[in-house]
Scaffold this motif. Structure first.
Motif, PDB file in Angstrom:
ATOM      1  N   VAL A 132     -13.212 -10.258 -14.456  1.00 41.51           N
ATOM      2  CA  VAL A 132     -11.875 -10.747 -14.118  1.00 41.51           C
ATOM      3  C   VAL A 132     -11.939 -12.271 -13.962  1.00 41.51           C
ATOM      4  O   VAL A 132     -12.741 -12.781 -13.187  1.00 41.51           O
ATOM      5  CB  VAL A 132     -11.352 -10.120 -12.809  1.00 41.51           C
ATOM      6  CG1 VAL A 132      -9.974 -10.679 -12.464  1.00 41.51           C
ATOM      7  CG2 VAL A 132     -11.312  -8.612 -12.918  1.00 41.51           C
ATOM      8  N   LEU A 179      -6.049 -13.884 -11.805  1.00 43.00           N
ATOM      9  CA  LEU A 179      -5.190 -12.964 -11.056  1.00 43.00           C
ATOM     10  C   LEU A 179      -3.784 -13.544 -11.053  1.00 43.00           C
ATOM     11  O   LEU A 179      -3.616 -14.754 -10.887  1.00 43.00           O
ATOM     12  CB  LEU A 179      -5.681 -12.804  -9.626  1.00 43.00           C
ATOM     13  CG  LEU A 179      -7.119 -12.318  -9.441  1.00 43.00           C
ATOM     14  CD1 LEU A 179      -7.574 -12.548  -8.004  1.00 43.00           C
ATOM     15  CD2 LEU A 179      -7.242 -10.851  -9.810  1.00 43.00           C
ATOM     16  N   LYS A 186      -1.789  -8.568 -11.447  1.00 40.81           N
ATOM     17  CA  LYS A 186      -2.521  -8.214 -12.663  1.00 40.81           C
ATOM     18  C   LYS A 186      -3.849  -8.958 -12.719  1.00 40.81           C
ATOM     19  O   LYS A 186      -3.939 -10.126 -12.327  1.00 40.81           O
ATOM     20  CB  LYS A 186      -1.681  -8.500 -13.912  1.00 40.81           C
ATOM     21  CG  LYS A 186      -0.486  -7.554 -14.058  1.00 40.81           C
ATOM     22  CD  LYS A 186       0.247  -7.740 -15.375  1.00 40.81           C
ATOM     23  CE  LYS A 186       1.396  -6.761 -15.513  1.00 40.81           C
ATOM     24  NZ  LYS A 186       0.946  -5.350 -15.630  1.00 40.81           N
ATOM     25  N   PHE A 187      -4.876  -8.233 -13.204  1.00 35.98           N
ATOM     26  CA  PHE A 187      -6.213  -8.782 -13.393  1.00 35.98           C
ATOM     27  C   PHE A 187      -6.385  -9.050 -14.892  1.00 35.98           C
ATOM     28  O   PHE A 187      -6.128  -8.167 -15.722  1.00 35.98           O
ATOM     29  CB  PHE A 187      -7.281  -7.781 -12.958  1.00 35.98           C
ATOM     30  CG  PHE A 187      -7.271  -7.396 -11.502  1.00 35.98           C
ATOM     31  CD1 PHE A 187      -6.170  -7.586 -10.692  1.00 35.98           C
ATOM     32  CD2 PHE A 187      -8.399  -6.818 -10.931  1.00 35.98           C
ATOM     33  CE1 PHE A 187      -6.170  -7.218  -9.353  1.00 35.98           C
ATOM     34  CE2 PHE A 187      -8.420  -6.443  -9.598  1.00 35.98           C
ATOM     35  CZ  PHE A 187      -7.293  -6.646  -8.808  1.00 35.98           C
ATOM     36  N   PHE A 223      -6.334  -4.611 -15.376  1.00 40.44           N
ATOM     37  CA  PHE A 223      -5.978  -3.738 -14.249  1.00 40.44           C
ATOM     38  C   PHE A 223      -4.702  -4.268 -13.621  1.00 40.44           C
ATOM     39  O   PHE A 223      -4.427  -5.471 -13.634  1.00 40.44           O
ATOM     40  CB  PHE A 223      -7.095  -3.707 -13.205  1.00 40.44           C
ATOM     41  CG  PHE A 223      -6.822  -2.808 -12.028  1.00 40.44           C
ATOM     42  CD1 PHE A 223      -6.871  -1.431 -12.151  1.00 40.44           C
ATOM     43  CD2 PHE A 223      -6.504  -3.343 -10.789  1.00 40.44           C
ATOM     44  CE1 PHE A 223      -6.603  -0.590 -11.076  1.00 40.44           C
ATOM     45  CE2 PHE A 223      -6.247  -2.524  -9.695  1.00 40.44           C
ATOM     46  CZ  PHE A 223      -6.298  -1.140  -9.846  1.00 40.44           C
ATOM     47  N   THR A 224      -3.910  -3.364 -13.068  1.00 41.78           N
ATOM     48  CA  THR A 224      -2.688  -3.734 -12.354  1.00 41.78           C
ATOM     49  C   THR A 224      -2.646  -2.995 -11.024  1.00 41.78           C
ATOM     50  O   THR A 224      -2.778  -1.765 -10.987  1.00 41.78           O
ATOM     51  CB  THR A 224      -1.432  -3.367 -13.168  1.00 41.78           C
ATOM     52  OG1 THR A 224      -1.450  -4.068 -14.418  1.00 41.78           O
ATOM     53  CG2 THR A 224      -0.171  -3.739 -12.403  1.00 41.78           C
ATOM     54  N   CYS A 225      -2.493  -3.737  -9.938  1.00 47.89           N
ATOM     55  CA  CYS A 225      -2.329  -3.084  -8.630  1.00 47.89           C
ATOM     56  C   CYS A 225      -0.892  -3.250  -8.160  1.00 47.89           C
ATOM     57  O   CYS A 225      -0.236  -4.258  -8.457  1.00 47.89           O
ATOM     58  CB  CYS A 225      -3.331  -3.620  -7.608  1.00 47.89           C
ATOM     59  SG  CYS A 225      -3.078  -5.307  -7.055  1.00 47.89           S
ATOM     60  N   TRP A 257      -8.448  -6.447  -1.457  1.00 47.22           N
ATOM     61  CA  TRP A 257      -8.906  -5.603  -2.560  1.00 47.22           C
ATOM     62  C   TRP A 257     -10.286  -6.045  -3.012  1.00 47.22           C
ATOM     63  O   TRP A 257     -10.610  -7.235  -2.997  1.00 47.22           O
ATOM     64  CB  TRP A 257      -7.944  -5.699  -3.739  1.00 47.22           C
ATOM     65  CG  TRP A 257      -6.586  -5.149  -3.475  1.00 47.22           C
ATOM     66  CD1 TRP A 257      -5.619  -5.687  -2.667  1.00 47.22           C
ATOM     67  CD2 TRP A 257      -6.022  -3.956  -4.036  1.00 47.22           C
ATOM     68  NE1 TRP A 257      -4.498  -4.906  -2.681  1.00 47.22           N
ATOM     69  CE2 TRP A 257      -4.715  -3.837  -3.516  1.00 47.22           C
ATOM     70  CE3 TRP A 257      -6.487  -2.995  -4.922  1.00 47.22           C
ATOM     71  CZ2 TRP A 257      -3.869  -2.787  -3.860  1.00 47.22           C
ATOM     72  CZ3 TRP A 257      -5.647  -1.945  -5.272  1.00 47.22           C
ATOM     73  CH2 TRP A 257      -4.362  -1.840  -4.736  1.00 47.22           C
ATOM     74  N   LEU A 282     -12.564  -6.583  -6.187  1.00 50.55           N
ATOM     75  CA  LEU A 282     -12.322  -6.799  -7.609  1.00 50.55           C
ATOM     76  C   LEU A 282     -13.179  -5.901  -8.492  1.00 50.55           C
ATOM     77  O   LEU A 282     -12.779  -5.559  -9.609  1.00 50.55           O
ATOM     78  CB  LEU A 282     -12.564  -8.266  -7.967  1.00 50.55           C
ATOM     79  CG  LEU A 282     -11.614  -9.284  -7.338  1.00 50.55           C
ATOM     80  CD1 LEU A 282     -11.985 -10.694  -7.759  1.00 50.55           C
ATOM     81  CD2 LEU A 282     -10.171  -8.990  -7.716  1.00 50.55           C
ATOM     82  N   SER A 283     -14.352  -5.521  -8.021  1.00 48.28           N
ATOM     83  CA  SER A 283     -15.233  -4.669  -8.824  1.00 48.28           C
ATOM     84  C   SER A 283     -14.761  -3.222  -8.855  1.00 48.28           C
ATOM     85  O   SER A 283     -14.680  -2.592  -9.911  1.00 48.28           O
ATOM     86  CB  SER A 283     -16.670  -4.726  -8.288  1.00 48.28           C
ATOM     87  OG  SER A 283     -17.216  -6.011  -8.426  1.00 48.28           O
ATOM     88  N   THR A 284     -14.423  -2.689  -7.681  1.00 51.19           N
ATOM     89  CA  THR A 284     -14.021  -1.284  -7.601  1.00 51.19           C
ATOM     90  C   THR A 284     -12.541  -1.082  -7.869  1.00 51.19           C
ATOM     91  O   THR A 284     -12.106   0.045  -8.116  1.00 51.19           O
ATOM     92  CB  THR A 284     -14.357  -0.720  -6.211  1.00 51.19           C
ATOM     93  OG1 THR A 284     -13.576  -1.410  -5.213  1.00 51.19           O
ATOM     94  CG2 THR A 284     -15.836  -0.873  -5.896  1.00 51.19           C
ATOM     95  N   ARG A 285     -11.735  -2.181  -7.785  1.00 52.54           N
ATOM     96  CA  ARG A 285     -10.273  -2.111  -7.930  1.00 52.54           C
ATOM     97  C   ARG A 285      -9.651  -1.249  -6.837  1.00 52.54           C
ATOM     98  O   ARG A 285      -8.612  -0.617  -7.023  1.00 52.54           O
ATOM     99  CB  ARG A 285      -9.838  -1.523  -9.255  1.00 52.54           C
ATOM    100  CG  ARG A 285     -10.252  -2.039 -10.592  1.00 52.54           C
ATOM    101  CD  ARG A 285     -10.709  -3.399 -10.802  1.00 52.54           C
ATOM    102  NE  ARG A 285     -10.761  -3.675 -12.255  1.00 52.54           N
ATOM    103  CZ  ARG A 285     -11.677  -4.445 -12.816  1.00 52.54           C
ATOM    104  NH1 ARG A 285     -12.623  -4.999 -12.088  1.00 52.54           N
ATOM    105  NH2 ARG A 285     -11.641  -4.685 -14.115  1.00 52.54           N
TER     106      ARG A 285
END
Length: 331
Positions: free
Chosen positions: A167, A170, A179-180, A192-194, A232, A234-237
């Motif tokens: 990543v 952000l 969004k990553f 990835f999107t949280c 959060w 970043l590795s595990t999301r």
């Protein structure tokens, strides 16, 4: 009286500190930009020793960031750059260069510098989160846009450079997502999107779903806005938990080593640990904070918002070491 009235209604929208920790800049919604040496500001007995100028020819300045050589300001449809030495030493306000971005009417809401992965050349790139829902990646050697990160469905409030787990960028948006992105692969979709507003721990429907701030340090990201601020990995999301404050919208966040600093619609700067424990609060002299900046050289977090007042706070003992007023350009 006009000058007094202007100062009373001043809102400081953004700040930046040069990476070497020597130079400071802040800007107002009216477009005034004020710059100075941090050592001189701290040593001044009264008001800070700073130079103020009109940044974008009468237009608003929405964002600031910097390298050790340049100060960058985002307006509508452009990023303007000045050499720090020209501003500080000579009060020369002639821009070093201007980079157009997107439509001339689009606001550049946030700027950050991506120093790059050393394994991929490590060249500085400028990140611009904009009102057209896009994040623009600018090459500072070519002075041009080299990639556009598309995927948000509403305007981008904030961007942050990252360097963890594939990543590199952000972005936080009005659409309620963070969004990553991996900018090593131009044109790629977000990896990835949280969506903090969908989590029962952080959602606050009455305040909205928008995410107004995002910041990172190492493998950790903090974001907030309408939803409660959350941490959060970043590795595990995976979201680790919520971060104070639990009331009011959060507009500004910073991670400094093992501490998380947050503020917004309140009169406190909250200092928490990664476990979400509130360690300290600092009373502020503005009712809403829009910007935090940090320098480890002077152990400072700087705070500004809906007031002409700027506060420099020591990150070791969380005391205010300097408080001064933004001095607008005299009409």
């Amino acid at each position: 009286m006009p000058g007094l009235e202007r100062n009373l209604y001043t809102t400081i929208t953004c700040q930046t500190i040069s990476p070497d920790g020597d130079l400071y800049a802040a800007s107002t919604e009216s477009g005034d930009v004020s710059v100075g040496r941090i050592a001189d500001i701290l040593c001044s007995s009264g008001e800070a020793d700073m130079f103020t100028f009109h940044g974008l020819d009468g237009q608003s300045v929405y964002s600031l960031t910097s390298t050790n050589d340049f100060l960058f300001a985002g307006g509508k449809g452009q990023v303007r750059a000045w050499r720090w030495e020209d501003l500080i030493n000579d009060q020369n306000i002639q821009p070093a260069f201007i980079i157009p971005i997107g439509d001339p009417r689009v606001k550049v809401n946030w700027l950050d510098v991506d120093h790059g992965d050393v394994n991929f050349g490590g060249r500085d790139k400028l990140l611009a989160g904009c009102g057209d829902n896009n994040v623009y990646v600018l090459n500072l050697e070519r002075l041009s846009v080299v990639d556009v990160l598309r995927g948000h469905t509403s305007y981008v409030h904030c961007v942050a450079a990252a360097n963890s787990a594939g990543v590199s960028v952000l972005s936080a948006s009005e659409d309620g997502t963070v969004k990553f992105w991996d900018t090593r692969k131009p044109g790629s979709d977000a990896v990835f999107t949280c969506t903090p507003h969908n989590d029962e721990v952080t959602r606050r429907p009455k305040l909205g779903k928008f995410v107004s701030t995002v910041a990172c340090h190492g493998d950790w990201m903090v974001c907030g806005g309408g939803p409660v601020t959350s941490l959060w990995n970043l590795s595990t999301r995976i979201m680790s938990g919520s971060i104070p404050p639990v009331t009011g919208v959060v507009y500004a966040a910073k991670i400094v080593e093992d501490k998380i600093y947050t503020s917004g619609q309140n009169t406190d700067l909250c200092v928490s640990n990664y476990g979400g424990e509130l360690l300290s609060t600092v009373k502020l002299n503005c009712s809403c904070v829009y910007s935090l900046a940090h320098t480890s050289k002077h152990n400072l977090i700087t705070v500004a918002g809906s007031s002409p007042h700027i506060q420099f706070i020591n990150t070791n003992n969380h005391t205010v070491v300097k408080s001064f007023s933004f001095q607008s350009v005299k009409s």
